[in-house]
Enzyme design. Structure first.
Site, PDB file in Angstrom:
ATOM      1  CD  GLU A 290      -1.760   2.480   1.836  1.00  0.00           C
ATOM      2  OE1 GLU A 290      -1.596   3.205   1.294  1.00  0.00           O
ATOM      3  OE2 GLU A 290      -1.563   2.319   3.059  1.00  0.00           O
ATOM      4  CB  CYS A 324      -1.365   6.894   2.206  1.00  0.00           C
ATOM      5  SG  CYS A 324      -2.114   5.660   3.143  1.00  0.00           S
TER       6      CYS A 324
END
Length: 538
Positions: A290, A324
């Site tokens: 990720e 993020c």
């Protein structure tokens, strides 16, 4: 000895109310005030190794304050950690699932009941998180990962093939053959814990390479795993030089998987190295990552301006935009922009930036001087580019006593400006104002301007336009939010991950991620073997 416990579906851990619990607040504040400097060792096979090769950890919001000294293991010790993990694998794999699960459930209880304030304080100090950001991470989400992983893994083990009369069919959910290299980021204590513990729950052994910037909180949780009864060597804690540790791990024939959270560029380089080394591995490694995001907020003309403003403030500036999933680019219709712009200019100066231990603080410091310098350069470039970009609010940066960047909003006239494309990972939001009638063209811009596809928000009351946007942006975000900010995924509610340059979209906190750490074996057992070779049909 042959009981098979049924673990119930957990509920999300509630946030600790420090205002209503003065005793807890007092314990937290004692940890925040502590002047103790923690020596963080490598831990290999249960042995703490203090190498003397020290890297200092300082509070980003007060760089004069020394928090810890990381003792970085050398190359020989990292190689030894791999061998130690492989030696521990047989006994760990042989443990029944419920016995492995109990370790992580016990760790969750230790965090919840005994060491919550300690690990929250370590996250506040080491990663410059306010209490409102640290407690849901270092306590709530971490606990949720441990509990929900057990429940989700139980569902995987329960998936069995059809058994028919005369034969039994079953699936062994085996771990990978070798070790998993878990590389964790600085921004979420819980993510670091999950990167190592998810594979370990499924029977794997792991090398956990924490970010040096989150090593204090990660080490505190590693101590909790030991306290919970994790056998030595199942997870070896190696706060080593990243380049060296990665080279050693990826060179090993026993490398079986990468579990990564971090930058897209680093992830791609790791993938490339794994491909170059593929012929030396015992099997084909699993690669789960990720990575970054250039997350959008898209407002339709039917949206509520106040709701959009709140989502932009919270989505872009909580934890200094160092999520993020943080809102980094916004598309606002011209009819809404005057109200949204005015509200941003009024409200953003009210956000207090400073010491995270102060209850009134909304934002702490960015993580280090490299990040600060990069963000400062981008803001200055926007200030110098008077025609293509203009600063709507903020723009100030300073370095005393820490790495501070004011919440900043920049308006651009070019929807493909670099500020609309590039990941910034800081408290900088870029806005493009589009003409109300250009809704369909704007959908195309949102979809193809940036390489990332992690999170996004759509604010829209018009149901037909909303459906149009959902369809057009089907691949633009792995986690899509409607009429709410693009951050704050909750374990068990919104499994998290994105695709394109944002990663492999294996959805942390769900069975989808855990499934990647298994190599199933299907077994057929006949009750009565065949006695003749001839067919007995018509």
């Amino acid at each position: 000895m042959n009981a098979i416990p049924q673990f119930p579906r957990p509920v999300n851990e509630p946030e600790f109310n420090y205002q209503a619990e003065p005793e807890g607040r007092a314990v937290l504040e004692s940890h925040l005030r502590s002047t103790d400097v923690v020596d963080i060792p490598a831990v290999i096979g249960g042995e703490k190794i203090y190498s003397g090769d020290v890297e200092e950890v300082r509070a980003p919001h007060d760089t004069r304050r020394l928090l810890a000294r990381i003792h970085r293991p050398n190359e020989q010790q990292v190689r030894g950690a791999i061998q130690n993990s492989l030696a521990a694998a047989r006994e760990w794999t042989a443990l029944p699932f419920d016995k492995r699960a109990s370790v992580f459930l016990r760790a969750a209880e230790i965090v919840a009941q005994l060491r919550r304030h300690e690990i929250t304080a370590a996250t506040m100090l080491g990663q410059s998180k306010t209490l409102d950001q640290a407690e849901p991470d270092a306590a709530g989400e971490l606990i949720d990962f441990m509990r929900f992983n057990v429940y989700e893994a139980q569902q995987i083990h329960a998936q069995q093939p059809l058994t028919v009369q005369g034969a039994m069919n079953r699936t062994d959910w085996r771990p990978l053959e070798g070790f998993v290299y878990a590389v964790s980021p600085f921004n979420f204590t819980a993510i670091g814990a999950n990167l190592a513990c998810g594979p370990a729950l499924m029977g794997n052994v792991c090398l956990w390479k924490p970010s040096q910037k989150s090593a204090l909180a990660n080490y505190r949780f590693f101590e909790i795993l030991e306290q919970a009864g994790l056998p030595p060597g199942v997870i070896n804690f190696i706060p080593a030089d990243p380049a060296m540790a990665t080279r050693v791990a990826l060179d090993s024939p026993d490398f079986a998987g990468l579990h990564f959270t971090g930058s897209s560029q680093i992830f791609k380089s790791l993938w490339r190295s794994i491909g170059e080394n593929v012929d030396r591995y015992r099997g084909l490694p699993r690669i789960v990552g990720e990575t970054g995001g250039k997350d959008f907020v898209l407002a339709h003309p039917s949206a509520d301006a106040d709701a959009v403003t709140t989502a932009l403030i919270r989505g872009a500036f909580e934890y200094q935009g160092q999520k993020c999933s943080a809102a980094s680019r916004a598309y606002v219709p011209r009819s809404l922009w005057p109200a949204v712009k005015s509200a941003l200019q009024e409200q953003l100066p009210q956000l207090r930036v400073g010491d995270v231990a102060q209850r009134e603080t909304f934002m702490g410091a960015v993580i280090d001087g490299v990040s600060h310098g990069r963000l400062n350069a981008r803001i200055q470039a926007a200030r110098d580019d008077g025609q293509a970009a203009s600063i709507v609010s903020g723009g100030r940066t300073w370095t005393e006593p820490g790495w501070f960047v004011e919440p900043t909003v920049i308006e651009v006239t070019d929807p493909r400006h670099a500020l609309m494309r590039d990941e910034l990972f800081g408290p900088v939001l870029t806005v493009f104002v589009y003409e109300d009638k250009a809704w369909e063209d704007t959908l195309k811009l949102v979809d193809d301007t940036s390489a990332y596809a992690l999170t996004g928000s759509i604010f829209c009351v018009d149901r037909q336009a909303l459906m149009q946007a959902e369809t057009a942006l089907a691949n633009a975000a792995g986690n899509l939010y409607i009429n709410t900010k693009p951050t704050g995924a909750v374990v068990g509610q919104q499994p998290f991950g994105g695709s394109r340059a944002s990663g492999t979209n294996d959805k942390a906190g769900s069975w989808m991620n855990l499934l990647r750490w298994t190599s199933p074996r299907v077994i057929k057992e006949s009750y009565l073997p065949q006695g003749r070779w001839q067919f007995t049909g018509n």
